[in-house]
Design a protein around this motif. Structure first.
Motif, PDB file in Angstrom:
ATOM      1  N   ILE A  27      70.361  93.054  51.074  1.00 21.44           N
ATOM      2  CA  ILE A  27      70.539  92.149  52.215  1.00 21.44           C
ATOM      3  C   ILE A  27      69.328  91.231  52.286  1.00 21.44           C
ATOM      4  CG2 ILE A  27      70.987  92.058  54.691  1.00 21.44           C
ATOM      5  CD1 ILE A  27      71.711  95.087  54.445  1.00 21.44           C
ATOM      6  N   LYS A  61      65.721  92.045  53.970  1.00 20.66           N
ATOM      7  CA  LYS A  61      65.730  93.454  54.376  1.00 20.66           C
ATOM      8  C   LYS A  61      65.585  94.320  53.142  1.00 20.66           C
ATOM      9  CE  LYS A  61      68.645  92.963  58.500  1.00 20.66           C
ATOM     10  NZ  LYS A  61      69.875  93.444  59.192  1.00 20.66           N
ATOM     11  N   VAL A  74      69.655  99.049  50.585  1.00 19.74           N
ATOM     12  CA  VAL A  74      70.233 100.259  51.177  1.00 19.74           C
ATOM     13  C   VAL A  74      71.246 100.833  50.206  1.00 19.74           C
ATOM     14  CG1 VAL A  74      71.552 101.218  53.097  1.00 19.74           C
ATOM     15  CG2 VAL A  74      69.941  99.342  53.504  1.00 19.74           C
ATOM     16  N   ARG A 111      74.468 103.345  49.512  1.00 20.32           N
ATOM     17  CA  ARG A 111      75.570 103.944  50.275  1.00 20.32           C
ATOM     18  C   ARG A 111      76.694 104.310  49.316  1.00 20.32           C
ATOM     19  NH1 ARG A 111      77.767 104.597  55.276  1.00 20.32           N
ATOM     20  NH2 ARG A 111      80.049 104.548  55.336  1.00 20.32           N
ATOM     21  N   ILE A 114      80.289  96.883  55.557  1.00 19.89           N
ATOM     22  CA  ILE A 114      78.969  96.248  55.472  1.00 19.89           C
ATOM     23  C   ILE A 114      78.690  95.397  56.704  1.00 19.89           C
ATOM     24  CG2 ILE A 114      77.644  94.523  54.190  1.00 19.89           C
ATOM     25  CD1 ILE A 114      78.912  95.634  51.631  1.00 19.89           C
ATOM     26  N   LEU A 154      77.917  97.860  59.648  1.00 22.11           N
ATOM     27  CA  LEU A 154      76.704  98.675  59.547  1.00 22.11           C
ATOM     28  C   LEU A 154      75.425  97.855  59.393  1.00 22.11           C
ATOM     29  CD1 LEU A 154      77.920 101.591  57.247  1.00 22.11           C
ATOM     30  CD2 LEU A 154      77.737 101.564  59.739  1.00 22.11           C
ATOM     31  N   TYR A 155      75.518  96.688  58.744  1.00 21.49           N
ATOM     32  CA  TYR A 155      74.284  96.004  58.370  1.00 21.49           C
ATOM     33  C   TYR A 155      74.182  94.549  58.846  1.00 21.49           C
ATOM     34  CZ  TYR A 155      74.563  99.964  55.170  1.00 21.49           C
ATOM     35  OH  TYR A 155      74.698 101.222  54.649  1.00 21.49           O
ATOM     36  N   LEU A 156      75.281  93.960  59.288  1.00 19.74           N
ATOM     37  CA  LEU A 156      75.254  92.527  59.616  1.00 19.74           C
ATOM     38  C   LEU A 156      75.682  92.241  61.052  1.00 19.74           C
ATOM     39  CD1 LEU A 156      76.776  91.071  56.303  1.00 19.74           C
ATOM     40  CD2 LEU A 156      74.356  91.398  56.886  1.00 19.74           C
ATOM     41  N   ASP A 157      75.597  93.216  61.930  1.00 20.25           N
ATOM     42  CA  ASP A 157      75.908  93.026  63.354  1.00 20.25           C
ATOM     43  C   ASP A 157      77.308  92.454  63.561  1.00 20.25           C
ATOM     44  OD1 ASP A 157      73.398  93.943  64.186  1.00 20.25           O
ATOM     45  OD2 ASP A 157      72.514  91.950  63.869  1.00 20.25           O
TER      46      ASP A 157
END
Length: 488
Positions: free
Chosen positions: A415, A418, A421, A423, A438, A441-444
Motif C-alpha cells: 500500500i 504504508k 501486509v 494476508r 482490501i 481492511l486497508y483503504l477505509d
C-alpha cells in the motif's frame, strides 16, 4: 342518514371509517361536520383536532379527517344481512314488490319462483358478502331456515360496530364452521350463547385482547383457527390472550411484537412484526412457523429456535436483517435445523424452508459445507450445541467428503506510504471479493473503482487484476507474491 357516534361509514370507492364526531366546526358555520377515523390510517390528516381544538382522540394516531356530512363521496346508507340475501338471490320483481314470506308470497310471487329461491339458498355452503354495507342482521325465519347448509360465511369489510348483530346471524346458522369478520370495527359487546365455530377471522378489526377474552373467544370453545393480524397488539397483549384449548392455528402477523411469544400452537404466523428477542421461551411445540419480515439479526436466534422447536416441519424466515445473501441463508438454515427429505413420510423434521421442499442431496451438501466453514472459522456455532455434535457424529464415517483444507495463498499487499501486509486468501476468491476485502481492511472502504491491483511477471511485465469475475487461481501467483495498489 342520521349518524351516531361510532357508526361505520363507507365511501363510494369502499374506503371505510368510523364516525367519531358529529357537530359543527367554526370554519364551516352551521354545516354538519363528521370527524372520521379512517381504517386506512394514511388517509388521515390530523389527530382529531382543527385549529387547536381537539374534538376526539383516535385509536390510531393521525388517522382523522373532518368532512361535511353532505359529501357526495360518502355512501349515505346501510343494509341488513337479510336485505342483502334477498337482493342477491331473489328476482328483481320480488324485491321491488317488497313481498314478505307467507300466503301473500305464494299468491303474488308464485310457487315456482319461491321454490327456486329457497332451493338456491339451501344449496349454499359458502357465502361471501364483503363490502356490502351490512351493519345489522334483521330476522326472516325462512331466510335462515333455508341457509341451514351454510358452513362458510364471509362478512369482511362491512359496517358492523355491534358484535351482537353478528351473533344474531351466527346463532341462526348452527352449521357454520368458518366466519370472516376482517375489517369490521366493534365498539359494542354483549354476552351470548356458545357456538361450534372452528375458524374465526378478526384481522384489521382493532378489537382489544380484553374484549376478545371476555366477549368473543368464550363463544367459540371449539375454535381451532384464529386470525388476529393487523390489530396493533403488543407483547403484553399476546401474553394476556386466553386461547381456546383446541386451537391449532394462530395468526398474529402485522402486529407490534418484539419478543417471541409464549404460545404453544401447532401453526404460528408471526410475520411482519419486530421480533428479535427469544429470552422468554424455552420449549415450543410448533410444526409450522412464519417469521418473515422481523428483526432477527443473529444466528444465536436460529440455534435457539432449532433446539426449542424440535418438531418444526415448515419454516418461513426470509426477509430478516440476518439474511443478506440468500444462498448463505439457505445453507446455514439447513445445517442448523434438523431436516429431512420431503419425500420421507411421515414428516417429523424440517422438510419445507421458505416455500421450497428439501431433498437429501441439498441437506447433505449444506451440512458438509457448513462443517467445513465452521472448521475454517468463517461460520460460528457453539461447539457444545446439540446440532453441531449431531453433525460431527453424522459425518464421522465420511471425513474425506468434508473440504476442511481448502487451497490458500499468502499474498503481500503493498500500500502506498504504508508497510507491506501479508494476508492469506482463498484461491477460489474472485478479484471482486479480493478488492472488497482490501478496501475494507486497508483503504477505509474506498470504492473498488477508485484503485487498481497489479503484480509483476518476471520483474518487468505489469499484470493488472481487473477481471472482477475471475478467481486468484487463474493467475500465475507464487507464495508471498507482491500485490501492488495504485489509486493515483
Amino acid at each position: 342518514m342520521n349518524y351516531s357516534e361510532y357508526d361505520r361509514i363507507s365511501t363510494i370507492d369502499n374506503k371505510l371509517a368510523t364516525v367519531r364526531y358529529i357537530g359543527t366546526i367554526p370554519q364551516w358555520g352551521d354545516t354538519l361536520a363528521l370527524g372520521l377515523e379512517w381504517d386506512e390510517a394514511t388517509r388521515g390528516k390530523n389527530n382529531g383536532e382543527v385549529n387547536g381544538i381537539t374534538y376526539f382522540t383516535p385509536t390510531v394516531p393521525n388517522s382523522v379527517t373532518f368532512i361535511k356530512s353532505t359529501n357526495k363521496k360518502l355512501v349515505h346508507k346501510c343494509k341488513s344481512f337479510v336485505q342483502i340475501i334477498k337482493e342477491k338471490y331473489l328476482d328483481a320483481e320480488y324485491i321491488e314488490a317488497d313481498i314478505q314470506f307467507g300466503s301473500k308470497t305464494v299468491e303474488e310471487f308464485g310457487w315456482e319462483k319461491l321454490n327456486k329461491f329457497q332451493s338456491n339458498l339451501s344449496n349454499l355452503t359458502s357465502l361471501t358478502l364483503d363490502f356490502h354495507l351490512i351493519n345489522r342482521a334483521d330476522y326472516d325465519k325462512s331466510i335462515f331456515t333455508n341457509l341451514g347448509n351454510l358452513t362458510h360465511l364471509e362478512l369482511s369489510f362491512n359496517l358492523f360496530n355491534d358484535i351482537t348483530e353478528v351473533w344474531k346471524i351466527v346463532d341462526l346458522l348452527p352449521g357454520l364452521r368458518e366466519l370472516n369478520l376482517n375489517g369490521n370495527r366493534f365498539y359494542k359487546f354483549s354476552p351470548t350463547n356458545t357456538h361450534n365455530l372452528k375458524v374465526l377471522k378478526l384481522s384489521s378489526t382493532l378489537v382489544t385482547v380484553a374484549n376478545l377474552n371476555e366477549h368473543i373467544l368464550p363463544k367459540f370453545p371449539k375454535l381451532t383457527e384464529l386470525y388476529i393480524s393487523g390489530n396493533n397488539y403488543t407483547n403484553e397483549d399476546i401474553n394476556n390472550l386466553n386461547l381456546p384449548a383446541q386451537l391449532e392455528v394462530l395468526d398474529v402477523s402485522y402486529n407490534q411484537l418484539t419478543i417471541f411469544p409464549k404460545v404453544n400452537i401447532s401453526s404460528l404466523n408471526l410475520s411482519h412484526n419486530n421480533i428479535s428477542d427469544y429470552s422468554n421461551v424455552s420449549q415450543l411445540n410448533i410444526t409450522s412457523l412464519d417469521l418473515r419480515n422481523n428483526q432477527i439479526m443473529s444466528y444465536s436466534f436460529i440455534d435457539w429456535l432449532s433446539e426449542a422447536a424440535p418438531n418444526l416441519q415448515i419454516l418461513r424466515i426470509n426477509h430478516n436483517p440476518l439474511f443478506q445473501d440468500i444462498d448463505i441463508m439457505t445453507t446455514q438454515l439447513i445445517a442448523r435445523f434438523y431436516c429431512q427429505d420431503y419425500h420421507a413420510i411421515p414428516h417429523t423434521k424440517l422438510y419445507k424452508l421458505n416455500g421450497s421442499l428439501l431433498t437429501n442431496d441439498e441437506i447433505e451438501n449444506s451440512e458438509l459445507y457448513f462443517i467445513s466453514k465452521v472448521q475454517m472459522g468463517e461460520y460460528q456455532i457453539d461447539k457444545r450445541a446439540k446440532k453441531w455434535l449431531y453433525l460431527l457424529d453424522k459425518y464421522k464415517p465420511k471425513p474425506t467428503t468434508i473440504n476442511i483444507q481448502p487451497d490458500w495463498i499468502s499474498l503481500t499487499i503493498n500500500i502506498p506510504n504504508k508497510d507491506p501486509v501479508q494476508r492469506l486468501f482463498l484461491l477460489n476468491n474472485s478479484i471482486l471479493r479480493i478488492k472488497g476485502i482490501i478496501s475494507k481492511l486497508y483503504l477505509d472502504n474506498m470504492s473498488i473503482l477508485q484503485f487498481k491491483l497489479y503484480y509483476y511477471i518476471d520483474t518487468s511485465i505489469k499484470q493488472e487484476l481487473k477481471d472482477y469475475l475471475s478467481i486468484l487461481d487463474t493467475y500465475s501467483l507464487s507464495p508471498s507474491q507482491n500485490i501492488y495498489i495504485d489509486y493515483s
